[in-house]
Design a protein around this motif. Structure first.
Motif, PDB file in Angstrom:
ATOM      1  N   GLU A   1       1.292  -1.117  -0.538  1.00 55.57           N
ATOM      2  CA  GLU A   1       0.408   0.207   0.133  1.00 55.57           C
ATOM      3  C   GLU A   1       0.671   0.913  -0.017  1.00 55.57           C
ATOM      4  O   GLU A   1       0.590   2.238  -0.679  1.00 55.57           O
ATOM      5  N   ASP A   2       1.363   1.197   0.623  1.00 54.57           N
ATOM      6  CA  ASP A   2       3.043   2.545   0.577  1.00 54.57           C
ATOM      7  C   ASP A   2       3.838   2.198  -0.554  1.00 54.57           C
ATOM      8  O   ASP A   2       4.719   3.143  -0.507  1.00 54.57           O
ATOM      9  N   GLY A   3       4.086   1.672  -1.282  1.00 58.63           N
ATOM     10  CA  GLY A   3       4.570   1.850  -2.355  1.00 58.63           C
ATOM     11  C   GLY A   3       5.818   0.856  -2.785  1.00 58.63           C
ATOM     12  O   GLY A   3       6.840   1.278  -3.133  1.00 58.63           O
ATOM     13  N   LEU A   4       6.340   0.305  -1.223  1.00 60.05           N
ATOM     14  CA  LEU A   4       7.422   0.143  -1.136  1.00 60.05           C
ATOM     15  C   LEU A   4       8.447  -1.467  -1.425  1.00 60.05           C
ATOM     16  O   LEU A   4       9.185  -1.010  -1.844  1.00 60.05           O
ATOM     17  N   LEU A   5       6.871  -2.115  -1.803  1.00 61.02           N
ATOM     18  CA  LEU A   5       7.178  -3.186  -2.081  1.00 61.02           C
ATOM     19  C   LEU A   5       6.217  -3.684  -3.368  1.00 61.02           C
ATOM     20  O   LEU A   5       5.118  -2.712  -3.451  1.00 61.02           O
ATOM     21  N   THR A   6       6.331  -4.639  -4.472  1.00 62.91           N
ATOM     22  CA  THR A   6       5.350  -5.130  -5.267  1.00 62.91           C
ATOM     23  C   THR A   6       4.828  -5.897  -5.054  1.00 62.91           C
ATOM     24  O   THR A   6       5.445  -6.784  -4.172  1.00 62.91           O
ATOM     25  N   GLU A   7       3.386  -5.876  -5.652  1.00 58.12           N
ATOM     26  CA  GLU A   7       2.733  -7.391  -5.313  1.00 58.12           C
ATOM     27  C   GLU A   7       3.787  -8.773  -5.512  1.00 58.12           C
ATOM     28  O   GLU A   7       3.343  -9.568  -5.023  1.00 58.12           O
ATOM     29  N   GLU A   8       4.861  -8.283  -6.768  1.00 56.54           N
ATOM     30  CA  GLU A   8       5.093 -10.171  -6.859  1.00 56.54           C
ATOM     31  C   GLU A   8       6.186 -10.094  -6.162  1.00 56.54           C
ATOM     32  O   GLU A   8       6.476 -11.185  -5.772  1.00 56.54           O
ATOM     33  N   GLN A   9       7.144  -8.792  -5.288  1.00 57.84           N
ATOM     34  CA  GLN A   9       7.980  -9.439  -4.291  1.00 57.84           C
ATOM     35  C   GLN A   9       7.168  -9.897  -2.981  1.00 57.84           C
ATOM     36  O   GLN A   9       8.054 -10.769  -2.509  1.00 57.84           O
ATOM     37  N   LEU A  10       6.068  -9.607  -3.000  1.00 59.13           N
ATOM     38  CA  LEU A  10       4.863  -9.477  -1.806  1.00 59.13           C
ATOM     39  C   LEU A  10       4.900 -10.992  -2.261  1.00 59.13           C
ATOM     40  O   LEU A  10       5.585 -12.118  -1.512  1.00 59.13           O
ATOM     41  N   SER A  11       3.999 -11.553  -2.578  1.00 59.38           N
ATOM     42  CA  SER A  11       4.067 -13.517  -3.288  1.00 59.38           C
ATOM     43  C   SER A  11       5.273 -13.496  -2.940  1.00 59.38           C
ATOM     44  O   SER A  11       5.356 -15.274  -2.681  1.00 59.38           O
ATOM     45  N   LYS A  12       6.038 -13.631  -3.829  1.00 60.62           N
ATOM     46  CA  LYS A  12       7.822 -14.031  -3.955  1.00 60.62           C
ATOM     47  C   LYS A  12       7.552 -13.605  -2.170  1.00 60.62           C
ATOM     48  O   LYS A  12       8.434 -15.414  -1.946  1.00 60.62           O
ATOM     49  N   ALA A  13       8.488 -13.117  -1.009  1.00 56.66           N
ATOM     50  CA  ALA A  13       8.671 -13.143  -0.021  1.00 56.66           C
ATOM     51  C   ALA A  13       8.350 -14.313   0.536  1.00 56.66           C
ATOM     52  O   ALA A  13       8.645 -15.019   1.882  1.00 56.66           O
ATOM     53  N   LEU A  14       6.850 -14.332   0.174  1.00 55.87           N
ATOM     54  CA  LEU A  14       5.581 -15.151   1.326  1.00 55.87           C
ATOM     55  C   LEU A  14       6.062 -16.816   0.815  1.00 55.87           C
ATOM     56  O   LEU A  14       5.975 -17.379   1.405  1.00 55.87           O
TER      57      LEU A  14
END
Ligand SMILES: [Zn+2]
Length: 666
Positions: free
Chosen positions: A51-64
């Protein structure tokens, strides 16, 4: 700010329920506070960052995905930092903004203070105990320190976390209430400021006590939170003071005694207490930071900032004024940044505090840098070198009367301290030692020191030229930073001098590579450099709270270790205690990599072999141990931890058998 409770209104509903206690009164029937599961969802921090624009959706799913594959649980925030997608400061800013939406347990999870497994187990157990929160339950189990819990609790409710101490209590207030009452309810009136009574309690669920205080003192109450144990000890100390008739406040001896008016007495005592504590704790800086809802006090200890205590926000003007008076800054001026100096005497030692006041949106920030005049010189034996490494350093690197010795590492790695320790070792009447430094950091008897920084018009290179005509045996050059200073060092070594200097490179081989990059002829570098000592500082385990622990899969993987091999050693780690500011660490030690110039390496340099090959050859030179290997050996010996090593040392893909590394220490 909604911490002030207006007189006469019961604010029960706004307060979290009291924890289940062994009081004579039965606990009120209240629903257990189970953290809203959506808020504690480990994915939540990820969502916030997206939401804060610090991470992309792709990065989030990869991190998870990565997180789900890890053997040991790791907070998502820590993982994202490790992946290098968001820097720690940016992540913390984002977190702070959103923490008030999290539950206390959610904050603890994100800080890594508890694991998801611990939280789930606690939630299960307390189902039958109304009024107990999972966090409190974990404190009672000893899985979490009360302080860590309360700090998260204060973050959640935006309250000051106060480390109780007699210096913060206005003695006038104690005339209206008995210490026995306070001890029974663990509540402490601190001061009346801006028409509000500041009261310290260990839990917000004390609405009865709070309304009693409002009635007694006739003004609204502003609550702050502290550890039960500290509140109890403070009440006891106040009782002792009352009996003896005098206050056992900490006093600091100032060189310029400044008057304190009646009104400033409380602030003076608090500032004295902060300074005395910082000196006692070996802090290098004191930060006094007014914030929206509190004044935060932090110390820099062993290179890291630690939270010491908060004060109610109304204390800010008087605390900052008192520091300004001591520093002889202008107390009437609040709009410009200022500087100042405080001279104190502590246990016979004169200490300078360099004060800086910085105007912020919440008032002035004060930072005091503690400058000890007599900086203690540390001997080579005390630096943390493995005995075998120390012997090689002495015999093969320092003993020869010519050649260049380089101590290398990034800023703050302790290389200057090591350089001086080496010079001190070589210092005797039969040798002329001259230095050219920028600036002189330690004064050593018997050697000729020159500070380039304080001599306008004299350059580094001018000084080096002049030194050679002073008939020296040993030359210390503060730092080799360019081709010219490197060239001077080499010329001096070629003419039969011994040269010691620091260099700013990652590791020992990096120093050789860097010299060649500075357009130093390979045959000159190969024939003059006798040894390179690379180093890092790592934090030492706190001796007071270290306990056995099993390394996590991530730690083992990060250091290229094998779980089977590690199983043969029992590791320890600090759990966190008052002695170490709950960090688990106290003091620092060096980790070293000593490269001695051997023929194979010399030949490789002459043949201009690439850096990775020089590095491979370094591992083949007798006795060579890389920074990571030395760090691992120190972690196994209980001096530091694997995570400190992983964080501070350059990674090496291969680690040799641990038994062999430990032989260095025999
Ligand atoms: Zn400790």
């Amino acid at each position: 700010m909604s911490t002030a409770l207006p007189a006469g209104t019961s604010d029960h509903d706004a307060l979290p329920p009291p924890r289940g206690s062994a009081d004579s009164t039965p606990p009120r029937a209240r629903p257990a506070v189970v953290p809203e599961s959506s808020l504690d969802d480990p994915k939540r921090i990820g969502r916030i960052l997206v939401e804060d624009g610090l991470l992309t959706e792709e990065q989030l799913s990869k991190a998870l995905r990565i997180q789900s594959r890890l053997e040991a649980s790791k907070p998502l925030a820590a993982l994202i930092i490790e992946l290098g997608w968001v820097s720690r400061p940016r992540l913390e800013t984002a977190l702070r903004r959103h923490r008030r939406e999290l539950s206390v347990e959610g904050i603890l999870l994100e800080k890594g203070a508890i694991t998801a497994e611990q939280l789930t187990a606690a939630q299960e157990t307390i189902k039958a105990q109304p009024g107990v929160t999972p966090g409190r339950h974990l404190v009672e189990l000893g899985a979490l320190s009360e302080r860590a819990y309360l700090e998260a609790y204060c973050e959640k409710h935006d309250l000051p976390f106060v480390d109780a101490d007699p210096s913060i209590v206005d003695p006038q207030l104690l005339k209206k209430v008995s210490l026995r009452y306070l001890a029974r309810h663990l509540a402490l009136p601190l001061s009346i400021q801006d028409g509000k009574l500041n009261v310290l309690v260990d839990d917000l669920g004390k609405a009865d006590v709070v309304s009693e205080m409002q009635r007694l003192y006739g003004c609204p109450v502003s609550v702050c939170i502290g550890e039960a144990r500290r509140i109890r000890e403070t009440i006891e100390a106040l009782g002792t003071d009352a009996e003896s008739g005098k206050r056992s406040a900490t006093r600091v001896q100032y060189h310029r005694l400044s008057e304190t008016g009646e009104q400033g007495q409380a602030a003076a005592e608090i500032v004295d207490h902060i300074i005395a504590r910082a000196l006692r704790d070996g802090a290098s800086d004191i930060h006094v930071e007014p914030m929206q809802s509190k004044v935060r006090v932090r110390f820099r200890v062993d290179g890291g900032l630690v939270h010491v205590t908060d004060y109610p926000v109304s204390y800010a003007p008087s605390l900052i004024s008192r520091i300004k008076v001591l520093a002889q800054a202008d107390i009437a001026e609040h709009r410009v940044h200022q500087d100042g100096r405080i001279c104190v005497n502590s246990r016979g030692e004169d200490i300078d505090l360099r004060a800086s006041f910085y105007v912020t949106v919440y008032g002035e920030n004060a930072v005091l840098r503690i400058l000890r005049k007599a900086k203690a010189l540390v001997g080579l034996e005390e630096m943390g070198l493995a005995p075998a490494t120390l012997k090689v350093l002495n015999d093969e690197v320092l003993e020869p009367t010519t050649g260049i010795v380089l101590v290398t590492g990034p800023t703050g790695s302790g290389k200057t301290t090591t350089l001086y320790a080496a010079v001190e070792r070589l210092n005797d009447e039969s040798k002329k030692i001259i230095t050219c430094e920028d600036p002189v950091e330690y004064v050593i008897d018997g050697i000729t020191q020159c500070s380039v920084a304080s001599r306008p018009g004299i350059t580094f290179v001018d000084s080096l030229r002049a030194i050679v005509r002073q008939d020296p045996d040993i030359i210390l050059i503060g730092e080799i930073r360019d081709h010219e200073s490197a060239d001077m060092a080499i010329q001096s070594a070629l003419t039969g001098h011994k040269v010691l200097s620091t260099f700013h490179t990652e590791d020992s081989v990096g120093a050789l590579v860097r010299l060649l990059e500075m357009e130093i002829e390979p045959f000159l570098a190969a024939s003059t450099v006798t040894g390179v000592l690379a180093q890092r500082l790592v934090r030492r385990q706190c001796p007071q709270c270290r306990a056995e622990y099993s390394p996590t899969a991530a730690e083992i993987k990060a250091l290229s270790l094998s779980r089977d091999e590690m199983a043969g050693f029992s590791l320890t780690k600090g759990r966190g205690c008052p002695h170490c500011f709950y960090t688990g660490y106290r003091g620092r030690t060096g980790v070293f990599e000593l490269l001695v110039m051997h023929d194979v390496l010399r030949d490789a340099i002459l043949q201009k072999r690439p850096a990775h090959e020089l590095r491979r050859l370094a591992f083949e030179t007798p006795g060579f141990v890389c920074l990571q290997e030395d760090g691992i050996a120190k972690a196994i010996r209980g001096e530091t931890t694997l995570s400190e090593v992983a964080e501070n040392c350059p990674r090496s893909k291969t680690v040799r058998p641990l038994g062999r590394l430990l032989e260095l220490y025999e």
